[in-house]
Write a protein that holds these residues in place. Sequence first.
Motif, PDB file in Angstrom:
ATOM      1  N   ALA A   1       0.813  -1.211   0.000  1.00 36.26           N
ATOM      2  CA  ALA A   1       0.000   0.000   0.000  1.00 36.26           C
ATOM      3  C   ALA A   1       0.847   1.262   0.000  1.00 36.26           C
ATOM      4  N   ILE A   2       2.046   1.205   0.580  1.00 41.05           N
ATOM      5  CA  ILE A   2       2.856   2.429   0.643  1.00 41.05           C
ATOM      6  C   ILE A   2       3.822   2.563  -0.531  1.00 41.05           C
ATOM      7  N   VAL A   3       3.945   1.517  -1.341  1.00 40.94           N
ATOM      8  CA  VAL A   3       4.882   1.563  -2.476  1.00 40.94           C
ATOM      9  C   VAL A   3       4.645   2.765  -3.397  1.00 40.94           C
ATOM     10  N   PRO A   4       3.387   3.051  -3.815  1.00 37.28           N
ATOM     11  CA  PRO A   4       3.200   4.135  -4.792  1.00 37.28           C
ATOM     12  C   PRO A   4       3.552   5.515  -4.241  1.00 37.28           C
ATOM     13  N   LEU A   5       3.651   5.640  -2.902  1.00 33.42           N
ATOM     14  CA  LEU A   5       4.024   6.936  -2.341  1.00 33.42           C
ATOM     15  C   LEU A   5       5.435   7.328  -2.763  1.00 33.42           C
ATOM     16  N   PHE A   6       6.210   6.320  -3.118  1.00 27.69           N
ATOM     17  CA  PHE A   6       7.595   6.586  -3.517  1.00 27.69           C
ATOM     18  C   PHE A   6       7.761   6.656  -5.032  1.00 27.69           C
ATOM     19  N   LEU A   7       6.659   6.525  -5.743  1.00 28.19           N
ATOM     20  CA  LEU A   7       6.752   6.530  -7.204  1.00 28.19           C
ATOM     21  C   LEU A   7       6.014   7.740  -7.754  1.00 28.19           C
ATOM     22  N   ASP A   8       6.386   8.167  -8.938  1.00 23.96           N
ATOM     23  CA  ASP A   8       5.719   9.258  -9.630  1.00 23.96           C
ATOM     24  C   ASP A   8       4.253   8.879  -9.849  1.00 23.96           C
ATOM     25  N   PRO A   9       3.291   9.660  -9.281  1.00 25.47           N
ATOM     26  CA  PRO A   9       1.869   9.264  -9.339  1.00 25.47           C
ATOM     27  C   PRO A   9       1.332   9.177 -10.766  1.00 25.47           C
TER      28      PRO A   9
ATOM     29  N   VAL B   1       3.761   3.057 -11.752  1.00 25.25           N
ATOM     30  CA  VAL B   1       2.503   2.921 -11.017  1.00 25.25           C
ATOM     31  C   VAL B   1       1.474   2.225 -11.899  1.00 25.25           C
ATOM     32  N   ARG B   2       1.500   2.576 -13.184  1.00 21.34           N
ATOM     33  CA  ARG B   2       0.566   1.980 -14.138  1.00 21.34           C
ATOM     34  C   ARG B   2       0.824   0.466 -14.270  1.00 21.34           C
ATOM     35  N   VAL B   3       2.095   0.122 -14.419  1.00 26.41           N
ATOM     36  CA  VAL B   3       2.437  -1.302 -14.558  1.00 26.41           C
ATOM     37  C   VAL B   3       2.063  -2.073 -13.296  1.00 26.41           C
ATOM     38  N   LEU B   4       2.354  -1.482 -12.139  1.00 26.74           N
ATOM     39  CA  LEU B   4       2.056  -2.182 -10.884  1.00 26.74           C
ATOM     40  C   LEU B   4       0.552  -2.310 -10.665  1.00 26.74           C
ATOM     41  N   THR B   5      -0.202  -1.285 -11.092  1.00 22.06           N
ATOM     42  CA  THR B   5      -1.659  -1.362 -10.980  1.00 22.06           C
ATOM     43  C   THR B   5      -2.189  -2.514 -11.821  1.00 22.06           C
TER      44      THR B   5
ATOM     45  N   PHE C   1      -6.049   4.162  -8.547  1.00 20.98           N
ATOM     46  CA  PHE C   1      -6.435   2.839  -9.054  1.00 20.98           C
ATOM     47  C   PHE C   1      -5.539   1.747  -8.487  1.00 20.98           C
ATOM     48  N   TYR C   2      -4.294   2.135  -8.226  1.00 22.36           N
ATOM     49  CA  TYR C   2      -3.389   1.180  -7.583  1.00 22.36           C
ATOM     50  C   TYR C   2      -3.999   0.705  -6.267  1.00 22.36           C
TER      51      TYR C   2
ATOM     52  N   VAL D   1       3.024  -9.957 -15.801  1.00 20.16           N
ATOM     53  CA  VAL D   1       2.648  -8.616 -16.276  1.00 20.16           C
ATOM     54  C   VAL D   1       3.870  -7.721 -16.543  1.00 20.16           C
ATOM     55  N   PRO D   2       4.792  -7.560 -15.582  1.00 18.63           N
ATOM     56  CA  PRO D   2       5.959  -6.723 -15.883  1.00 18.63           C
ATOM     57  C   PRO D   2       6.792  -7.266 -17.044  1.00 18.63           C
ATOM     58  N   LEU D   3       6.908  -8.578 -17.134  1.00 16.74           N
ATOM     59  CA  LEU D   3       7.687  -9.176 -18.216  1.00 16.74           C
ATOM     60  C   LEU D   3       7.077  -8.802 -19.565  1.00 16.74           C
ATOM     61  N   GLU D   4       5.762  -8.874 -19.618  1.00 15.93           N
ATOM     62  CA  GLU D   4       5.067  -8.510 -20.846  1.00 15.93           C
ATOM     63  C   GLU D   4       5.307  -7.040 -21.191  1.00 15.93           C
ATOM     64  N   GLU D   5       5.248  -6.193 -20.161  1.00 18.91           N
ATOM     65  CA  GLU D   5       5.497  -4.764 -20.377  1.00 18.91           C
ATOM     66  C   GLU D   5       6.905  -4.533 -20.899  1.00 18.91           C
ATOM     67  N   LEU D   6       7.852  -5.221 -20.310  1.00 14.48           N
ATOM     68  CA  LEU D   6       9.245  -5.063 -20.729  1.00 14.48           C
ATOM     69  C   LEU D   6       9.424  -5.486 -22.175  1.00 14.48           C
TER      70      LEU D   6
END
Lengths: 240, 343
Positions: free
Chosen positions: B29-37, B42-46, B172-173, B283-288
């Motif tokens: 839950a706190i991970v996105p606080l450290f990422l550009d909103p 954030v989009r990939v993680l969502t 959305f995350y 999901v991240p692998l596909e994005e990469l």
Amino acid sequence: MTALLEVARLSARYGRGAPVLHEVALELGQGEFVTVIGANTAGKSTLLRAISGVGPAVEGSIRFDGRELTAVAPHARPKLGIAHVPEGRHVFPEMSVEENLAIGAHARGGAPGGGAAARLEAIFELFPRLRERRRQFGGTLSGGEQQMLAIGRGLMLEPRLLILDEPSLGLAPMIVEELHDRLVEIHRRGVAILLVEQNVSLALSVASRGYVLQSGSIVLEGPAGELLRDDRVREAYLGI
Amino acid sequence: MSALSLPKRCSALARPRALLLAALAAAAAIVPLFLDPQGYWVRVLTLTLIFAALGQAWNIVGGLANQISLGHAAYFGVGAYASTILLINFGLSPWIGLFVGMALAVVVALVLSVPTFRLKGHYFALATLAAGEALRVIANSWQGVTGGPVGLSVPFMPDSFWMMSYGAPRPFYWIALAALVLVTLVFWWIKSSALGYRLRAVKENEQAAEVVGVNTFRAKLWASLVSAAATAAIGVVYVQFTYFFDPDAVFGVATVSVRLALVAIVGGIGTVIGPVVGALVVVPLEELVNAALQGQVAGLSAFVYGAILIAVILVEPRGLVALFGRLRRGLGRRPGGAGEAGR
């Protein structure tokens, strides 16, 4: 004696093939011990599977305690008092012995109260090996232990009729003897038994009556002692 | 006596793991606080969380009941279309549309289950695959309602929780994370309930379950209905997040049905943490892969799925979770394998 199980004009076939059972008639009284013998592919398993409802579509009638079974769903038949111990045992391999046994009581919908606990205790008395192995996975038991577990699982349903399909298959002679002693004991406690067995002499020595099934038809029936002395039975199944 | 209170004992055993999962969720839950909103990650993680939740929903019927469905896009798309059509035409909040979508998905599941549950293994998988495809064809041709192949745009309403609408992906995350936690709790609850016990019997030996009195059809049906409802709800979150979708995006075989089954299978079918692990890989692998090739090779992601699936089946069919367990035991941190059977 009113019949507990009455099978009449029972025919069954898989798909469009030739009938596996042809107009079979069979009767089993309250608390009676009956065996069905016959060669491989005679239709013995199909007959048992028809009674518990997991077999192919059938024609004819199967009455249990006066009630027509063919319209009753397979999973509802144990509630009426029929427990089927299938060929090849089919224990749940990744459930513990206890879990295997509890599923019967559980599926019955009964509250997990004293009745079920007492039954579990009775089964452990009958098969002490199961108590020793109660936490072990079903799949890790020996063949004989798995057979005991499969029978125990059936007994958890508190059946009035126990149906056994080839319980001695693939077991060492000593285990087979022990198993049949247990069956006699179960019968003595008031459970009717319908036993299908390839070990004909053993089956006829524990049952009180027998039927001979050949190519899907009953060709001979009578008291077990008479069948044991019958020349045709001796020649065909006992090799004497 | 002990044997007959099994479901309770299972959940008691699971308590330390519940704490672990709660800690994981809090950390997530706190991970996105450290990422550009507004950012890419954030989009990939969502998206990862959404597919983890979908994999978990699939896991209820695929993992617990061992019914390998390749048609979950049917429920996903029904949820997406139901909510969006209600939103466009009546301005109805997606939170309400979500329940309508769930109800419709339950109806679809009911209609699909009655004929398909008579089928086993591959036949069941193929029948469900066809069911999902049928809905895609309907969505493509029923233009008056669905907009046909052109697709639907979700109306944008700046930053409103009630309308589940945000300009940045970060909220959305959190919604996706909440969905994942909820579906995981449902999965867990079913797994340790009486229904879960019956489903285990169905999974291990359906015919034996039937002869000891388990209504196998009903057990599978319950699992299927819950799974369908959850999948539809997540479908709503997904299209609110992406703003736009067409029949291929929500009813597609590769885009949805196979992807969410793959997430659960790669991670570890039937396990609580499996879909999360699977989504984190897939999901991240596909994005990469897509980023690296800049979309020059269309359809490569399907190829990647195939490769991952083959690798997992060859190395450890029970999934990455089992593989980690094996590696850990292999390194000797957990000596004495004798306890295996007893547990």
